[in-house]
Design a protein around this motif. Structure first.
Motif, PDB file in Angstrom:
ATOM      1  N   GLU A  73      -1.171   1.464  49.496  1.00 56.64           N
ATOM      2  CA  GLU A  73      -2.132   0.316  49.823  1.00 56.64           C
ATOM      3  C   GLU A  73      -1.944  -0.465  50.942  1.00 56.64           C
ATOM      4  O   GLU A  73      -0.945  -1.261  51.029  1.00 56.64           O
ATOM      5  CB  GLU A  73      -2.371  -0.704  48.461  1.00 56.64           C
TER       6      GLU A  73
ATOM      7  N   PHE B 270       3.427 -11.099  39.379  1.00 57.33           N
ATOM      8  CA  PHE B 270       2.561 -10.402  39.856  1.00 57.33           C
ATOM      9  C   PHE B 270       1.422 -11.260  40.613  1.00 57.33           C
ATOM     10  O   PHE B 270       0.858 -10.906  41.691  1.00 57.33           O
ATOM     11  CB  PHE B 270       1.985  -9.546  38.737  1.00 57.33           C
TER      12      PHE B 270
ATOM     13  N   ALA C  27      -0.313  -0.838  42.562  1.00 60.07           N
ATOM     14  CA  ALA C  27      -0.528  -2.048  41.502  1.00 60.07           C
ATOM     15  C   ALA C  27      -0.255  -1.636  40.050  1.00 60.07           C
ATOM     16  O   ALA C  27       0.351  -2.488  39.403  1.00 60.07           O
ATOM     17  CB  ALA C  27      -2.094  -2.309  41.743  1.00 60.07           C
TER      18      ALA C  27
ATOM     19  N   GLN D 126      -0.215 -11.895  44.759  1.00 58.80           N
ATOM     20  CA  GLN D 126      -1.610 -11.328  45.312  1.00 58.80           C
ATOM     21  C   GLN D 126      -1.924 -12.275  46.394  1.00 58.80           C
ATOM     22  O   GLN D 126      -2.656 -13.497  46.386  1.00 58.80           O
ATOM     23  CB  GLN D 126      -2.474 -11.288  44.266  1.00 58.80           C
TER      24      GLN D 126
ATOM     25  N   SER E 273       3.318   1.863  49.015  1.00 63.08           N
ATOM     26  CA  SER E 273       2.593   1.712  47.832  1.00 63.08           C
ATOM     27  C   SER E 273       1.417   2.497  48.033  1.00 63.08           C
ATOM     28  O   SER E 273       0.800   2.651  47.075  1.00 63.08           O
ATOM     29  CB  SER E 273       2.463   0.218  47.647  1.00 63.08           C
TER      30      SER E 273
ATOM     31  N   LYS F  81       6.436  -5.326  45.822  1.00 66.05           N
ATOM     32  CA  LYS F  81       5.121  -5.483  46.091  1.00 66.05           C
ATOM     33  C   LYS F  81       4.778  -4.524  47.068  1.00 66.05           C
ATOM     34  O   LYS F  81       3.718  -3.827  47.166  1.00 66.05           O
ATOM     35  CB  LYS F  81       4.861  -7.009  46.410  1.00 66.05           C
TER      36      LYS F  81
END
Length: 383
Positions: free
Chosen positions: A183, A303, A122, A307, A181, A117
């Protein structure tokens, strides 16, 4: 990136390796140590209990040490336990080694998903989770075969030497740093839990519970009721695992991630078992479709569970891992106990799988409604 990918796959595989590779050696261990078989079986069931507790703890430890350091420490502990099992001269040393292994094994499967993650954007995360899930599924297929093959040439303790080598190799492969990532999670000091986290954790737990029920009940269905030989059943089980892995890989395609379609087909696949029509071909097709549909949504559920608010991915993954392990163990045990009511193994399997599929659909429906409400509230605030 390839090294990180390999590292995550190996880290995710450790618990399956530790539990399944030893299975062919259990009769040998009973003979060597001259103890009751139930005590030998404790080397598997006791491992799983400690492993579940370890899963719960490692996420919080990773908040202080960092995820890579926590996994590395876990594999060092796992390797130490493997070495103790290799050198064990009595059942007590073997059990001590197994419990030490279990303490170390909890970090890999839990934190590998958290690292994925943190490391992948994503659009790539679902693919990474699919491959991690596939690796976790294929090890139970290959590990008993490898363990059985080794026993034809060397003694049982070399199985634990193999686990020791696996642990050391994973430590060596540990990356010094992780790719970002791209992000950055927003800073968040409140609870990291979201509707997605709760829903994803529930879905992961329900899917794993279905798989545990399948593993627990199908040996009786195929061997006792359909008169398959153990070897024939092993082929059925292997085929089921392969289709679960195929489902993992199919989840990379958006066409195979519609939960209403997947859980609907999953429920329909159990109709032959509920009806009780003892047709080997129908039961085989049921097993294939059942495992494929679960495999296709399992990475998506993980997944969803990741979140969260903020960056406590290690803690989130830890709670999800612990919850799914405990739920699967408790639900499969209760389902198995219900066979004593005289309903029949086929109907118990069919009704339990159907109930879990319906619950999964209810969770998905709740998540969809929650997202719609959040979307409407966001639009109103922007007006």
């Amino acid at each position: 990136m390839n090294r990180v990918y390999l590292y995550l796959v190996m880290a995710a595989s450790v618990s399956a390796l530790a539990t399944d590779m030893i299975v062919p050696a259990l009769p040998d261990l009973q003979k060597v140590f001259q103890v009751d078989y139930s005590l030998i079986q404790l080397s598997v069931s006791g491992f799983l209990i400690i492993y579940a507790i370890s899963q719960l703890c490692v996420g919080f430890v990773s908040e202080r040490l960092g995820k890579i350091k926590t996994i590395t420490a876990g594999f060092i502990v796992f390797s130490a336990g493997s070495l103790l099992c290799y050198m064990a001269e009595n059942i007590y040393l073997l059990m001590a080694g197994r419990f030490i292994q279990a303490v170390g094994a909890g970090a890999g499967p839990v934190l590998s998903r958290a690292i994925a993650k943190d490391s992948f954007p994503a659009e790539s995360l679902k693919k990474a989770l699919s491959d991690i899930s596939s690796a976790s599924a294929i090890v139970p297929l290959l590990a008993p075969l490898a363990g059985g093959a080794m026993l034809g040439y060397v003694s049982w303790n070399y199985i634990f030497l193999t686990m020791f080598i696996f642990g050391i190799i994973t430590v060596i492969l540990a990356p010094k740093s992780l790719p970002g990532s791209g992000e950055k999670p927003e800073e968040y000091n409140g609870s990291f839990m979201t509707t997605e986290f709760f829903s994803g954790t529930a879905l992961v737990s329900l899917i794993l519970s279905s798989l545990f029920c399948f593993i627990t009940l199908t040996p009786v269905i195929f061997i006792e009721n359909l008169k398959f030989t153990p070897f024939q059943y092993s082929l059925v089980f292997s085929l089921s695992v392969l289709f679960f892995i195929a489902g993992n890989q199919a989840s990379k395609l958006n066409a195979f991630t519609n939960p209403f379609l997947l859980f609907g087909i999953n429920a329909l696949s159990l109709v032959p078992l509920i009806i009780g029509n003892p047709d080997p071909v129908l039961y085989l097709l049921s097993a294939i479709v059942f495992n494929f549909t679960l495999g296709a949504y399992y990475p998506v559920a993980h997944f969803t569970a990741l979140q969260i608010k903020g960056n406590k991915t290690g803690v989130a993954s830890s709670l999800t891992g612990f919850t799914q392990t405990v739920c699967a163990g408790v639900i499969s045990y209760c389902v198995t106990k219900s066979t004593s009511l005289g309903i029949g193994f086929e109907k118990v399997m069919g009704l339990s799988g159907l109930s879990l599929a319906i619950l999964s659909l209810l969770v998905v429906s709740y998540l969809r409604r929650a997202k719609c409400r959040t979307g409407k509230e966001t639009k109103l605030r922007n007006l």
